[in-house]
Design an enzyme around this catalytic site. Structure first.
Site, mmCIF file in Angstrom:
data_model
loop_
_atom_site.group_PDB
_atom_site.id
_atom_site.type_symbol
_atom_site.label_atom_id
_atom_site.label_comp_id
_atom_site.label_asym_id
_atom_site.label_seq_id
_atom_site.Cartn_x
_atom_site.Cartn_y
_atom_site.Cartn_z
ATOM 1 N N ALA A 115 -16.445 -2.587 3.373
ATOM 2 C CA ALA A 115 -16.483 -2.687 1.986
ATOM 3 C C ALA A 115 -15.818 -4.004 1.910
ATOM 4 O O ALA A 115 -16.113 -4.857 1.026
ATOM 5 C CB ALA A 115 -15.548 -1.560 1.455
ATOM 6 N N CYS A 165 -6.045 -9.273 2.997
ATOM 7 C CA CYS A 165 -6.933 -8.587 3.671
ATOM 8 C C CYS A 165 -8.563 -9.225 3.928
ATOM 9 O O CYS A 165 -8.902 -8.952 5.036
ATOM 10 C CB CYS A 165 -7.024 -7.348 3.139
ATOM 11 S SG CYS A 165 -5.561 -6.207 3.308
ATOM 12 N N PHE A 166 -9.011 -9.914 2.982
ATOM 13 C CA PHE A 166 -10.546 -10.174 3.268
ATOM 14 C C PHE A 166 -10.402 -10.936 4.714
ATOM 15 O O PHE A 166 -11.438 -10.585 5.298
ATOM 16 C CB PHE A 166 -11.025 -11.144 2.270
ATOM 17 C CG PHE A 166 -11.230 -10.034 0.892
ATOM 18 C CD1 PHE A 166 -11.243 -8.856 0.909
ATOM 19 C CD2 PHE A 166 -11.683 -10.872 -0.230
ATOM 20 C CE1 PHE A 166 -11.700 -8.045 -0.110
ATOM 21 C CE2 PHE A 166 -11.989 -10.136 -1.259
ATOM 22 C CZ PHE A 166 -12.146 -8.632 -1.309
ATOM 23 N N GLN A 167 -9.848 -12.065 4.751
ATOM 24 C CA GLN A 167 -9.996 -12.779 5.910
ATOM 25 C C GLN A 167 -9.988 -12.154 7.204
ATOM 26 O O GLN A 167 -10.509 -11.992 8.257
ATOM 27 C CB GLN A 167 -9.145 -14.094 5.813
ATOM 28 C CG GLN A 167 -9.296 -14.707 7.152
ATOM 29 C CD GLN A 167 -8.417 -16.177 6.936
ATOM 30 O OE1 GLN A 167 -8.960 -17.207 6.450
ATOM 31 N NE2 GLN A 167 -7.311 -16.409 7.663
ATOM 32 N N VAL A 223 0.720 -1.246 0.118
ATOM 33 C CA VAL A 223 -0.027 0.146 -0.119
ATOM 34 C C VAL A 223 0.874 1.389 0.169
ATOM 35 O O VAL A 223 0.777 2.278 -1.046
ATOM 36 C CB VAL A 223 -0.893 -0.012 1.269
ATOM 37 C CG1 VAL A 223 -1.670 1.468 1.398
ATOM 38 C CG2 VAL A 223 -2.186 -1.126 1.118
ATOM 39 N N PHE A 283 -2.533 -15.296 -5.271
ATOM 40 C CA PHE A 283 -3.865 -15.300 -4.736
ATOM 41 C C PHE A 283 -4.630 -14.680 -5.533
ATOM 42 O O PHE A 283 -5.971 -14.945 -5.735
ATOM 43 C CB PHE A 283 -4.098 -14.587 -3.439
ATOM 44 C CG PHE A 283 -3.907 -13.053 -3.647
ATOM 45 C CD1 PHE A 283 -2.942 -12.320 -3.433
ATOM 46 C CD2 PHE A 283 -5.314 -12.545 -3.748
ATOM 47 C CE1 PHE A 283 -2.881 -10.998 -3.760
ATOM 48 C CE2 PHE A 283 -5.340 -11.098 -3.517
ATOM 49 C CZ PHE A 283 -4.086 -10.298 -3.677
HETATM 50 N N1 NAI Z 1 -2.149 -5.083 0.317
HETATM 51 C C1 NAI Z 1 -3.236 -4.551 -0.048
HETATM 52 O O1 NAI Z 1 -3.734 -4.579 -1.200
HETATM 53 C C2 NAI Z 1 -3.928 -3.510 0.930
HETATM 54 C C3 NAI Z 1 -3.495 -3.452 2.137
HETATM 55 N N2 NAI Z 1 -4.467 -2.452 3.120
HETATM 56 C C4 NAI Z 1 -3.986 -2.428 4.465
HETATM 57 O O2 NAI Z 1 -2.520 -1.789 4.664
HETATM 58 C C5 NAI Z 1 -1.793 -1.767 5.562
HETATM 59 C C6 NAI Z 1 -0.466 -2.423 5.158
HETATM 60 O O3 NAI Z 1 -0.631 -3.456 4.034
HETATM 61 P P1 NAI Z 1 0.519 -4.000 2.995
HETATM 62 O O4 NAI Z 1 0.995 -2.613 2.423
HETATM 63 O O5 NAI Z 1 0.038 -4.846 2.250
HETATM 64 O O6 NAI Z 1 1.574 -4.594 4.393
HETATM 65 P P2 NAI Z 1 3.099 -4.832 3.829
HETATM 66 O O7 NAI Z 1 3.458 -5.986 4.790
HETATM 67 O O8 NAI Z 1 3.374 -4.783 2.320
HETATM 68 O O9 NAI Z 1 3.892 -3.313 4.346
HETATM 69 C C7 NAI Z 1 4.050 -2.819 5.677
HETATM 70 C C8 NAI Z 1 5.267 -2.584 5.810
HETATM 71 O O10 NAI Z 1 5.228 -1.844 7.082
HETATM 72 C C9 NAI Z 1 6.662 -1.789 7.539
HETATM 73 N N3 NAI Z 1 6.615 -1.617 9.208
HETATM 74 C C10 NAI Z 1 6.045 -2.155 10.096
HETATM 75 N N4 NAI Z 1 6.068 -1.634 11.329
HETATM 76 C C11 NAI Z 1 7.114 -0.442 11.014
HETATM 77 C C12 NAI Z 1 7.339 0.602 11.719
HETATM 78 N N5 NAI Z 1 7.282 0.741 13.114
HETATM 79 N N6 NAI Z 1 8.244 1.591 11.161
HETATM 80 C C13 NAI Z 1 8.540 1.434 9.847
HETATM 81 N N7 NAI Z 1 7.990 0.458 9.059
HETATM 82 C C14 NAI Z 1 7.039 -0.441 9.658
HETATM 83 C C15 NAI Z 1 7.171 -3.305 7.386
HETATM 84 O O11 NAI Z 1 8.328 -3.427 7.343
HETATM 85 C C16 NAI Z 1 6.533 -3.546 6.122
HETATM 86 O O12 NAI Z 1 7.474 -3.065 5.119
HETATM 87 C C17 NAI Z 1 -2.539 -3.049 6.178
HETATM 88 O O13 NAI Z 1 -3.248 -2.577 7.473
HETATM 89 C C18 NAI Z 1 -3.692 -3.490 5.270
HETATM 90 O O14 NAI Z 1 -4.696 -4.218 5.916
HETATM 91 C C19 NAI Z 1 -5.301 -1.714 2.791
HETATM 92 C C20 NAI Z 1 -5.696 -1.865 1.434
HETATM 93 C C21 NAI Z 1 -5.088 -2.833 0.111
HETATM 94 O O1 UGA Z 2 -8.197 -4.006 1.556
HETATM 95 C C1 UGA Z 2 -7.373 -4.617 0.653
HETATM 96 O O2 UGA Z 2 -6.557 -5.370 0.954
HETATM 97 C C2 UGA Z 2 -8.160 -4.939 -0.804
HETATM 98 O O3 UGA Z 2 -8.801 -6.154 -0.718
HETATM 99 C C3 UGA Z 2 -9.415 -6.417 -1.965
HETATM 100 O O4 UGA Z 2 -8.388 -6.496 -3.067
HETATM 101 P P1 UGA Z 2 -7.281 -7.549 -3.289
HETATM 102 O O5 UGA Z 2 -7.091 -8.624 -2.090
HETATM 103 O O6 UGA Z 2 -5.908 -7.150 -3.617
HETATM 104 O O7 UGA Z 2 -7.906 -8.493 -4.806
HETATM 105 P P2 UGA Z 2 -9.240 -8.688 -5.045
HETATM 106 O O8 UGA Z 2 -9.256 -8.391 -6.493
HETATM 107 O O9 UGA Z 2 -10.046 -8.096 -4.240
HETATM 108 O O10 UGA Z 2 -9.370 -10.704 -4.914
HETATM 109 C C4 UGA Z 2 -9.300 -10.952 -3.514
HETATM 110 C C5 UGA Z 2 -9.349 -12.580 -3.886
HETATM 111 O O11 UGA Z 2 -10.951 -12.574 -4.053
HETATM 112 C C6 UGA Z 2 -10.756 -13.694 -5.342
HETATM 113 N N1 UGA Z 2 -12.023 -13.359 -6.251
HETATM 114 C C7 UGA Z 2 -12.282 -11.840 -6.819
HETATM 115 C C8 UGA Z 2 -13.228 -11.863 -6.965
HETATM 116 C C9 UGA Z 2 -14.243 -12.971 -7.462
HETATM 117 O O12 UGA Z 2 -15.338 -12.485 -8.324
HETATM 118 N N2 UGA Z 2 -13.917 -14.108 -7.353
HETATM 119 C C10 UGA Z 2 -12.884 -14.256 -6.583
HETATM 120 O O13 UGA Z 2 -12.514 -15.542 -6.062
HETATM 121 C C11 UGA Z 2 -9.478 -13.417 -5.900
HETATM 122 O O14 UGA Z 2 -9.029 -14.476 -6.814
HETATM 123 C C12 UGA Z 2 -8.575 -13.060 -4.765
HETATM 124 O O15 UGA Z 2 -8.360 -14.385 -4.390
HETATM 125 C C13 UGA Z 2 -10.180 -5.396 -2.360
HETATM 126 O O16 UGA Z 2 -10.707 -5.744 -3.408
HETATM 127 C C14 UGA Z 2 -9.694 -4.105 -2.107
HETATM 128 O O17 UGA Z 2 -10.441 -3.232 -2.506
HETATM 129 C C15 UGA Z 2 -9.097 -3.689 -1.068
HETATM 130 O O18 UGA Z 2 -8.431 -2.474 -0.889
#
Ligand code: NAI
Ligand code: UGA
Length: 480
Positions: A219, A272-274, A12, A334
């Site tokens: 969401a 994230c979903f779970q 993110v 995934f």
């Molecule tokens: N991956 C996704 O698609 C999405 C994730 N989110 C949310 O965003 C947040 C971050 O997710 P990701 O970016 O996927 O995680 P990530 O694991 O890829 O990145 C998090 C980073 O934070 C760093 N970190 C942890 N504690 C720290 C600290 N005290 N100081 C400096 N750096 C530190 C870690 O080393 C790591 O590189 C989570 O809360 C997640 O639920 C929200 C929307 C989409």
């Molecule tokens: O909070 C988050 O981390 C993010 O989680 C999801 O995004 P992401 O997990 O990256 O990917 P998705 O496209 O949502 O897929 C999630 C899982 O559902 C599965 N999926 C998706 C759509 C579908 O119709 N069927 C299905 O099995 C995908 O294969 C995947 O394993 C949400 O779509 C984002 O809006 C949100 O920001």
């Protein structure tokens, strides 16, 4: 010049800040992290995450107004706006274990901000957090504020992996929650001004803090619920001869329901979903709402059911044993277009097959052998911690091999399981694959990517989620 610092250079923090830097040339953006290897990768030609379009954006701004650094304190000290985008994993121990969000990393970031700040700051929750987290953060920051004015905003991120850059360029909405005080409103406006550089005003929603925090959890719960709904119906399709693709199309044609996110699958994965639903469930329980908690828990239960149903289908179709049989797994990420394997359904499916003593041969175009071995040996939820805090070199699972080619992975196999919908799996030469497999040759399509009839004509015994069953499978024991 406005200075932004983002704590957490992950999936993110990296892409969101790169896009802000690109769209706001007058703003300086520094992304900081405690992981040295991650920051080094962001500063190299091999970015730490695979995301279409990301390279291009980073190349355009890095060294101009976008920087990656491990000097966390310096950049926090200098910033006007601090985004916090650190891990918020599921707690594995103590109160709320297995459900509640572990805010260790968030809290340590907040304490560090409080320690080093000498000027007013806007602190933005970018991580997904439980409702009311802003209140706790506010307490940490203001407890000994030395006259510094902290404004906490909630600005949850909605990007999906694989389409992150497109989602950030053209978001359905940007959500900003803040305090309804004059200072709170000023802070909301400051962040709005950043996004307004490229996002139309009517897509920037402002709410109170708790609505913004809860909207993110809601969401994700709604999205996951759609998948569990269609997956639940897929089981009924298999039992009755209905076809899930036809059912989902017919259902989605209703404009009130809509066609998106109705693809039946082996189960949803991703970081994230779970995690977010478990978090939601825990919050409901803590607020004395067990019925609401149980309602959302069911979304996870159906997802687990779908994964184990798939494994059972594989084993029962193959004479109730896969012991010593080579099973080729195509796809481990995934979803397609990402190398991310966090909570991928492939982990549970592989573990299920290994439990029945299968020999698994895996091919994924973006996932390394090291990553696969880590995933199959890590304990549940351990993956969601900063890399340097994870177990160093987990013992390799011997019955698992990894190939860099789908033909190699399937050579001599008794069965193929497709677990990620990579486009290239549609284009494979299945006649060649069939010729090199043991007979009868089975194909289990967990993503509905292959042409069922064509493969059956080649000679495969094919199972596809929610599709009318192959005559071979009809005589097999029913699976649960
Ligand atoms: N991956 C996704 O698609 C999405 C994730 N989110 C949310 O965003 C947040 C971050 O997710 P990701 O970016 O996927 O995680 P990530 O694991 O890829 O990145 C998090 C980073 O934070 C760093 N970190 C942890 N504690 C720290 C600290 N005290 N100081 C400096 N750096 C530190 C870690 O080393 C790591 O590189 C989570 O809360 C997640 O639920 C929200 C929307 C989409
Ligand atoms: O909070 C988050 O981390 C993010 O989680 C999801 O995004 P992401 O997990 O990256 O990917 P998705 O496209 O949502 O897929 C999630 C899982 O559902 C599965 N999926 C998706 C759509 C579908 O119709 N069927 C299905 O099995 C995908 O294969 C995947 O394993 C949400 O779509 C984002 O809006 C949100 O920001």
């Amino acid at each position: 010049m406005v200075k932004i610092c983002c704590i957490g250079a992950g999936y993110v923090g990296g892409p969101t800040m790169a896009v802000i830097a690109l769209k706001c040339p007058a703003v300086e953006v520094v992304v900081v992290d405690i992981s040295v290897s991650r920051i080094n990768a962001w500063n190299s030609d091999q970015l730490p995450i695979y995301e279409p379009g990301l390279d291009d954006v980073v190349k355009q701004c890095r060294g101009k107004n976008l920087f990656f650094s491990t000097d966390v304190e310096k950049h926090v000290y200098e910033a006007d706006i601090i985004f916090v985008s650190v891990n918020t994993p599921t707690k594995t121990r103590g109160l709320g274990a297995g459900k509640a969000a572990d805010l260790t990393y968030w809290e340590s970031a907040a304490r560090m901000i409080a320690d080093v700040s000498k000027s007013d700051k806007i602190v933005v929750e970018k991580s997904t957090v439980p409702v009311k987290t802003a209140e706790a953060i506010e307490k940490i920051l203001t407890h000994n504020s030395k006259g510094i004015n902290y404004q906490i905003l909630s600005n949850p991120e909605f990007l999906a992996e694989g389409t992150a850059i497109a989602d950030l360029f053209n978001p359905d909405r940007v959500l900003i929650g803040g305090r309804e005080t004059p200072d709170g409103k000023k802070a909301v406006q400051a962040l709005k001004d950043i996004y307004a550089q490229w996002v139309p005003e009517d897509r920037i929603i402002t709410t109170n803090l708790w609505s913004a925090e809860l909207s993110k959890l809601a969401a994700n719960a709604f999205l996951a619920q759609r998948i569990s709904s269609v997956n639940a119906i897929s089981a009924l399709c298999e039992a009755t001869g209905a076809n899930i693709t036809e059912v989902a199309y017919s259902v989605g044609k209703d404009s009130r329901i809509g066609p998106k996110f109705l693809n039946a699958s082996v189960g949803f994965g991703g970081s994230c979903f779970q995690k977010d639903i478990l978090n939601l469930v825990y919050i409901c329980e803590c607020n004395g709402l067990p019925e609401v908690a149980n309602y959302w828990k069911q979304v996870i239960k159906i997802n687990d059911y779908q994964k184990s149903r798939f494994v059972n289908r594989v084993v029962s179709s193959m004479f109730n044993t896969v012991s010593g049989k080579k099973i080729a797994v195509l796809g481990f990420a995934f979803k397609k277009d990402t190398g991310d394997t966090r909570e991928t359904p492939a982990i549970d499916v592989c573990k299920g097959l290994l439990g029945d003593k299968a020999a698994i041969s895996i091919y994924d175009p973006q996932v390394t052998e090291d990553q696969i071995q880590r995933d199959l040996s890590l304990n549940k939820f351990d993956w969601d911690h900063p890399i340097h805090l994870q177990p160093m070199s987990p013992t390799a699972v011997k019955q698992v091999s990894v190939s860099w080619d789908a033909y190699e992975a399937t050579k001599g196999a008794h069965a193929i399981c497709i677990l990620t919908e990579w486009d290239e799996f549609k284009e494979l030469d299945y006649e060649r694959i069939y010729d090199n497999m043991q007979k009868p040759a089975f194909l289990f399509d967990g993503r509905n990517v292959i042409d069922l009839e064509k493969l059956r004509a080649i000679g495969f015994i094919v199972y596809a989620i929610g599709k009318p069953l192959d005559p071979w499978l009809k005589d097999m024991p029913a699976v649960a």
